[in-house]
Design a protein around this motif. Structure first.
Motif, PDB file in Angstrom:
ATOM      1  N   VAL A 186       0.851  -1.185   0.000  1.00 54.78           N
ATOM      2  CA  VAL A 186       0.000   0.000   0.000  1.00 54.78           C
ATOM      3  C   VAL A 186       0.890   1.239   0.000  1.00 54.78           C
ATOM      4  O   VAL A 186       1.818   1.366   0.809  1.00 54.78           O
ATOM      5  CB  VAL A 186      -0.918   0.016   1.232  1.00 54.78           C
ATOM      6  CG1 VAL A 186      -1.681   1.341   1.311  1.00 54.78           C
ATOM      7  CG2 VAL A 186      -1.891  -1.155   1.187  1.00 54.78           C
ATOM      8  N   ASP A 187       0.627   2.139  -0.936  1.00 51.05           N
ATOM      9  CA  ASP A 187       1.388   3.387  -1.032  1.00 51.05           C
ATOM     10  C   ASP A 187       0.427   4.495  -1.464  1.00 51.05           C
ATOM     11  O   ASP A 187       0.052   4.575  -2.639  1.00 51.05           O
ATOM     12  CB  ASP A 187       2.526   3.248  -2.036  1.00 51.05           C
ATOM     13  CG  ASP A 187       3.401   4.499  -2.113  1.00 51.05           C
ATOM     14  OD1 ASP A 187       3.028   5.531  -1.498  1.00 51.05           O
ATOM     15  OD2 ASP A 187       4.441   4.463  -2.799  1.00 51.05           O
ATOM     16  N   PRO A 188       0.008   5.358  -0.541  1.00 57.12           N
ATOM     17  CA  PRO A 188      -0.938   6.422  -0.881  1.00 57.12           C
ATOM     18  C   PRO A 188      -0.435   7.360  -1.975  1.00 57.12           C
ATOM     19  O   PRO A 188      -1.247   8.029  -2.624  1.00 57.12           O
ATOM     20  CB  PRO A 188      -1.118   7.170   0.445  1.00 57.12           C
ATOM     21  CG  PRO A 188      -0.700   6.204   1.506  1.00 57.12           C
ATOM     22  CD  PRO A 188       0.378   5.379   0.889  1.00 57.12           C
ATOM     23  N   ALA A 223       0.403   2.575   5.081  1.00 56.02           N
ATOM     24  CA  ALA A 223       1.442   2.462   4.054  1.00 56.02           C
ATOM     25  C   ALA A 223       2.352   1.282   4.394  1.00 56.02           C
ATOM     26  O   ALA A 223       2.711   1.067   5.550  1.00 56.02           O
ATOM     27  CB  ALA A 223       2.255   3.743   3.978  1.00 56.02           C
ATOM     28  N   LEU A 255      -7.857   0.153   0.177  1.00 55.33           N
ATOM     29  CA  LEU A 255      -6.467   0.604   0.234  1.00 55.33           C
ATOM     30  C   LEU A 255      -6.321   1.920   0.989  1.00 55.33           C
ATOM     31  O   LEU A 255      -5.354   2.118   1.728  1.00 55.33           O
ATOM     32  CB  LEU A 255      -5.898   0.750  -1.185  1.00 55.33           C
ATOM     33  CG  LEU A 255      -5.718  -0.533  -1.993  1.00 55.33           C
ATOM     34  CD1 LEU A 255      -5.118  -0.221  -3.354  1.00 55.33           C
ATOM     35  CD2 LEU A 255      -4.853  -1.553  -1.242  1.00 55.33           C
ATOM     36  N   ALA A 256      -7.273   2.823   0.809  1.00 55.33           N
ATOM     37  CA  ALA A 256      -7.188   4.132   1.453  1.00 55.33           C
ATOM     38  C   ALA A 256      -7.292   4.032   2.973  1.00 55.33           C
ATOM     39  O   ALA A 256      -6.938   4.978   3.677  1.00 55.33           O
ATOM     40  CB  ALA A 256      -8.282   5.050   0.913  1.00 55.33           C
ATOM     41  N   ARG A 308     -11.026  -1.212 -11.309  1.00 54.53           N
ATOM     42  CA  ARG A 308     -11.800  -0.038 -10.878  1.00 54.53           C
ATOM     43  C   ARG A 308     -12.725   0.487 -11.961  1.00 54.53           C
ATOM     44  O   ARG A 308     -13.833   0.947 -11.681  1.00 54.53           O
ATOM     45  CB  ARG A 308     -10.847   1.066 -10.421  1.00 54.53           C
ATOM     46  CG  ARG A 308     -10.176   0.764  -9.072  1.00 54.53           C
ATOM     47  CD  ARG A 308      -9.154   1.805  -8.728  1.00 54.53           C
ATOM     48  NE  ARG A 308      -8.645   1.627  -7.367  1.00 54.53           N
ATOM     49  CZ  ARG A 308      -7.383   1.784  -7.015  1.00 54.53           C
ATOM     50  NH1 ARG A 308      -6.480   2.137  -7.922  1.00 54.53           N
ATOM     51  NH2 ARG A 308      -7.004   1.607  -5.757  1.00 54.53           N
ATOM     52  N   CYS A 344      -1.861   4.056  -8.363  1.00 52.11           N
ATOM     53  CA  CYS A 344      -2.934   3.091  -8.121  1.00 52.11           C
ATOM     54  C   CYS A 344      -3.067   2.731  -6.649  1.00 52.11           C
ATOM     55  O   CYS A 344      -3.871   1.871  -6.282  1.00 52.11           O
ATOM     56  CB  CYS A 344      -2.710   1.826  -8.941  1.00 52.11           C
ATOM     57  SG  CYS A 344      -1.237   0.878  -8.463  1.00 52.11           S
ATOM     58  N   GLY A 345      -2.268   3.388  -5.801  1.00 49.36           N
ATOM     59  CA  GLY A 345      -2.304   3.083  -4.375  1.00 49.36           C
ATOM     60  C   GLY A 345      -1.452   1.900  -3.991  1.00 49.36           C
ATOM     61  O   GLY A 345      -1.436   1.487  -2.833  1.00 49.36           O
ATOM     62  N   LEU A 346      -0.705   1.349  -4.957  1.00 49.68           N
ATOM     63  CA  LEU A 346       0.141   0.184  -4.718  1.00 49.68           C
ATOM     64  C   LEU A 346       1.491   0.380  -5.388  1.00 49.68           C
ATOM     65  O   LEU A 346       1.589   1.038  -6.428  1.00 49.68           O
ATOM     66  CB  LEU A 346      -0.504  -1.085  -5.297  1.00 49.68           C
ATOM     67  CG  LEU A 346      -1.798  -1.593  -4.660  1.00 49.68           C
ATOM     68  CD1 LEU A 346      -2.434  -2.658  -5.553  1.00 49.68           C
ATOM     69  CD2 LEU A 346      -1.517  -2.160  -3.270  1.00 49.68           C
ATOM     70  N   GLU A 380      -0.476  -1.340 -11.799  1.00 51.81           N
ATOM     71  CA  GLU A 380      -1.262  -0.125 -12.026  1.00 51.81           C
ATOM     72  C   GLU A 380      -2.329  -0.375 -13.085  1.00 51.81           C
ATOM     73  O   GLU A 380      -3.489   0.032 -12.926  1.00 51.81           O
ATOM     74  CB  GLU A 380      -0.351   1.030 -12.447  1.00 51.81           C
ATOM     75  CG  GLU A 380      -1.099   2.335 -12.663  1.00 51.81           C
ATOM     76  CD  GLU A 380      -0.176   3.503 -13.010  1.00 51.81           C
ATOM     77  OE1 GLU A 380      -0.701   4.535 -13.468  1.00 51.81           O
ATOM     78  OE2 GLU A 380       1.055   3.365 -12.835  1.00 51.81           O
TER      79      GLU A 380
END
Length: 319
Positions: free
Chosen positions: A6-8, A51, A46-47, A292, A12-14, A285
């Motif tokens: 997880v990466d904000p 992280a 994910l949100a 989504r 794609c948040g990943l 991504e």
């Protein structure tokens, strides 16, 4: 090990990164993951995750370390697994949540089964015998819907699939749907009531489906893809006679036996995995965007780089 973290700040948040290898407990096996799948709910969460968290639940691979308490599959066994942290090279998972995979079943297809397949299977089972009963499945082009159509048909139900786009009618008919209705207008025009409803869309679809229940019937709310509120007209929950029921579903405990059943159906050809997109996790991504934006029907499966994979990347589901 490498994993999707997880990466904000990532688009794609990943992102692909490295974390410590998992250390399995006494009742856990260590699985080398060959393939995993992405589910809309996982991406939606994910949100809300910290992280560096390793996401994912659906995996297929090979046991590299059996459980230290002597339970579960032996080292070298190909398995289907359901456990937190599946988007990684290694997954520690309880023996109650893995199932050996028959030799005729491909690992890449098996990775598409756990969450969606188990949801469809357990919801239909909760409805009791389906032989000769009318079953409505909304959002039938989604992963849960496609598995539910197949399983309900093989259980002897008369299956009606509700979809957004009539272009999917032929594909769903091939999976076992006896009728296909298009859009909310089509759903509202259905005349004969249903004994069982699997509702995955929410909002106005849930309200419309509720009005179609026969006396004593049950609507299982197992998704809310629309994101819209469900507003029931005054008096719409009152019916004379046998009670109609609205049920939730969220039972994801000890799924190994059900994974085994799904794997056996897959191996025999009685169940199609419905993989709609497949590619390397280096393309995470793109994979996330496909999920989504609902760019394909069926499941999205990622190949874990470094593990042996089942054949070339493929996108077999088009309808």
């Amino acid at each position: 090990m490498r994993a999707l973290l997880v990466d904000p700040l990532a688009p794609c948040g990943l992102r692909l990164g490295e974390v410590a290898d998992p250390e399995p407990g006494p009742g856990q096996v260590l699985v080398q993951v060959h393939h995993a799948s992405l589910n809309p709910g996982e991406l939606g969460m994910l949100a809300h995750l910290p992280a560096g968290h390793v996401g994912g639940y659906d995996a297929a691979g090979v046991v590299v370390r059996p459980a230290s308490d002597g339970t579960g599959p032996a080292a070298g066994t190909r398995v289907l697994a359901f456990g937190s942290g599946a988007w990684a090279e290694l997954l520690a998972v309880g023996v109650a949540d893995v199932a050996p995979l028959p030799g005729a079943a491909a690992l890449a297809e098996a990775a598409a089964l756990p969450m969606a397949g188990m949801t469809a299977l357990r919801t239909l089972r909760a409805a009791g015998s389906l032989l000769g009963r009318r079953v409505l499945i909304t959002g039938a082009t989604g992963a849960v819907g496609r598995y539910a159509v197949q399983l309900a048909f093989r259980s002897g139900a008369h299956v009606v699939a509700s979809v957004r786009d009539g272009a999917h009618e032929a594909a769903l008919t091939a999976l076992g749907a006896h009728e296909v209705v298009v859009g909310l207008a089509g759903l509202r025009q259905v005349g004969e009531p249903f004994d069982v409803v699997l509702e995955t869309v929410g909002g106005p679809h849930l309200v419309a489906a509720w009005s179609l229940l026969a006396p004593g019937a049950t609507l299982h709310s197992i998704g809310w893809a629309s994101g819209e509120p469900a507003v029931f007209p005054a008096g719409s929950t009152f019916f004379p006679g046998q009670a109609r029921t609205l049920s939730s579903f969220g039972d994801a405990a000890a799924v190994g036996a059900d994974l085994g059943l799904l794997a056996a159906l897959l191996a025999s050809g009685a169940l199609s995995a419905q993989v709609g997109w497949r590619g390397s996790w280096e393309r995470a991504e793109e994979a996330a965007q496909v999920v989504r934006e609902r760019k394909v029907t069926g499941k999205v499966v990622i190949d874990i780089t470094g593990a042996h994979t089942d054949g070339p990347e493929a996108n077999p589901v088009r309808g």
